[in-house]
Design a protein around this motif. Structure first.
Motif, short mmCIF file in Angstrom:
data_model
loop_
_atom_site.label_atom_id
_atom_site.label_comp_id
_atom_site.label_asym_id
_atom_site.label_seq_id
_atom_site.Cartn_x
_atom_site.Cartn_y
_atom_site.Cartn_z
N GLU A 180 1.09 -0.03 -2.50
CA GLU A 180 2.34 0.51 -1.98
C GLU A 180 2.86 -0.31 -0.81
O GLU A 180 4.08 -0.54 -0.68
CB GLU A 180 2.14 1.96 -1.56
N ALA A 181 1.96 -0.78 0.04
CA ALA A 181 2.38 -1.61 1.18
C ALA A 181 3.00 -2.93 0.70
O ALA A 181 3.97 -3.42 1.29
CB ALA A 181 1.18 -1.89 2.09
N THR A 182 2.45 -3.47 -0.37
CA THR A 182 3.03 -4.69 -0.94
C THR A 182 4.43 -4.44 -1.47
O THR A 182 5.35 -5.25 -1.28
CB THR A 182 2.13 -5.22 -2.08
N HIS A 183 4.63 -3.29 -2.13
CA HIS A 183 5.97 -2.93 -2.63
C HIS A 183 6.96 -2.78 -1.48
O HIS A 183 8.12 -3.23 -1.58
CB HIS A 183 5.91 -1.63 -3.43
N LEU A 184 6.52 -2.15 -0.39
CA LEU A 184 7.41 -1.97 0.77
C LEU A 184 7.77 -3.32 1.38
O LEU A 184 8.93 -3.57 1.72
CB LEU A 184 6.73 -1.08 1.81
N ARG A 185 6.79 -4.18 1.50
CA ARG A 185 7.05 -5.51 2.07
C ARG A 185 8.04 -6.29 1.20
O ARG A 185 8.97 -6.92 1.72
CB ARG A 185 5.74 -6.28 2.19
N ASN A 186 7.86 -6.23 -0.11
CA ASN A 186 8.77 -6.93 -1.02
C ASN A 186 10.18 -6.32 -0.97
O ASN A 186 11.18 -7.05 -1.06
CB ASN A 186 8.24 -6.87 -2.46
N PHE A 187 10.26 -4.99 -0.83
CA PHE A 187 11.56 -4.34 -0.72
C PHE A 187 12.31 -4.81 0.52
O PHE A 187 13.51 -5.11 0.46
CB PHE A 187 11.37 -2.82 -0.68
N LEU A 188 11.60 -4.88 1.65
CA LEU A 188 12.24 -5.33 2.88
C LEU A 188 12.65 -6.79 2.78
O LEU A 188 13.73 -7.18 3.28
CB LEU A 188 11.28 -5.13 4.06
#
Length: 294
Positions: A261-269
């Motif tokens: 999930e942290a990877t998804h958030l980083r990619n979203f930002l």
């Protein structure tokens, strides 16, 4: 409405108990495999009831390790009943008996007359790894593998001895016995195994529980919070802040996520708010709703 809530709570409790039971037995099976496949044929006695059983089976070869684990664990359980009472023993009784059973079962299904390989160091790694992973799974759900844990409970209730020191002293005595019976080389391997197990258990527990604490500083908080709530299905804490250098009003969003999930958030930002500032910190102890219970 009250009945629906009660039924939902009962179902959740039942699922939690089933998960607990499955994980407990998985950890005990892995521990048993490490004892039978790697500890016993290599005479690795790291301590505890399994280590003492390895020594006793060498002194009395007509009996296998599983037999002595039954004897030792039964003796400790009876001692625990008399000194602590049934209520204090909890899952320790089941763990002691189940581990003895799994060891005997593994010996019956796949008896080991010799090590898998001639590489003693490789054998040592797996002798440490399997029981350590098994113990970590068991410890992580709040249970124990039994055996010397009963001794720890007794010492806690009836003496002021330092439990860790007392158990370490017993492990050292068992390792010393291995060196006397099987030779200095095996004794040194046992010392390495004793040291390695503690590190691996702690490392596995931290890995199982590891989460990412993400702190995002952004001027577009709505998009970020919507992504966290709607896409990641997590919650967050939102605070208003001010940049020390620019003086601009900013929003700080803090959330706890899994690694994925942290990877998804980083990619979203990266794709939608490349001016946002994010810090991601590892944490192995998250307690609260959605994670470990209080």
């Amino acid at each position: 409405m009250i009945d629906l809530v009660k039924n939902a709570f009962k179902k959740e409790t039942m699922l939690a108990n089933v998960r607990f039971f499955i994980l407990l037995n998985l950890g005990l099976v892995l521990t048993a495999l490490g004892i039978v496949w790697f500890k016993t044929p290599n005479h690795f006695a790291f301590g505890g009831t399994s280590g003492l059983s390895v020594l006793l089976s060498a002194l009395f070869p007509q009996f296998n390790v599983g037999f002595f684990m039954w004897v030792l664990n039964m003796a400790l359980v009876v001692l625990g009943f008399f000194t602590l009472g049934i209520s204090c023993m909890g899952w320790t009784v089941y763990s002691s008996m189940a581990l003895s059973f799994y060891v005997s079962l593994c010996e019956a299904i796949w008896p080991m007359t010799a090590p898998f390989t001639n590489d003693t160091l490789l054998e040592l790694i797996f002798a440490v790894l399997l029981p350590a992973i098994g113990s970590a799974i068991v410890f992580n759900i709040g249970a124990s593998t039994g055996g010397t844990d009963i001794v720890a409970l007794i010492l806690t209730k009836h003496s002021s001895l330092n439990i860790g020191t007392a158990l370490m002293a017993s492990d050292i005595l068992i390792v010393s016995g291995a060196a006397l019976i099987f030779g200095v080389q095996t004794g040194l391997y046992c010392i390495l195994g004793l040291i390695g197990k503690s590190f691996v258990v702690d490392g596995v527990i931290e890995s199982i529980n590891q989460r990412k604490v993400c702190t995002v500083v952004t001027s577009n908080p709505e998009d970020v919070t919507d992504f966290i709530l709607d896409e990641l299905h997590r919650s967050a804490t939102v605070e208003e802040a001010q940049g020390a250098y620019t003086g601009k009003s900013m929003t700080v969003i803090m959330t706890v996520l899994t690694r994925r999930e942290a990877t998804h958030l980083r990619n979203f930002l990266r794709m939608n708010d490349n001016h946002a500032f994010i810090t991601i910190v590892n944490s192995s102890e998250i307690i609260g709703k959605g994670f470990r219970a209080v």
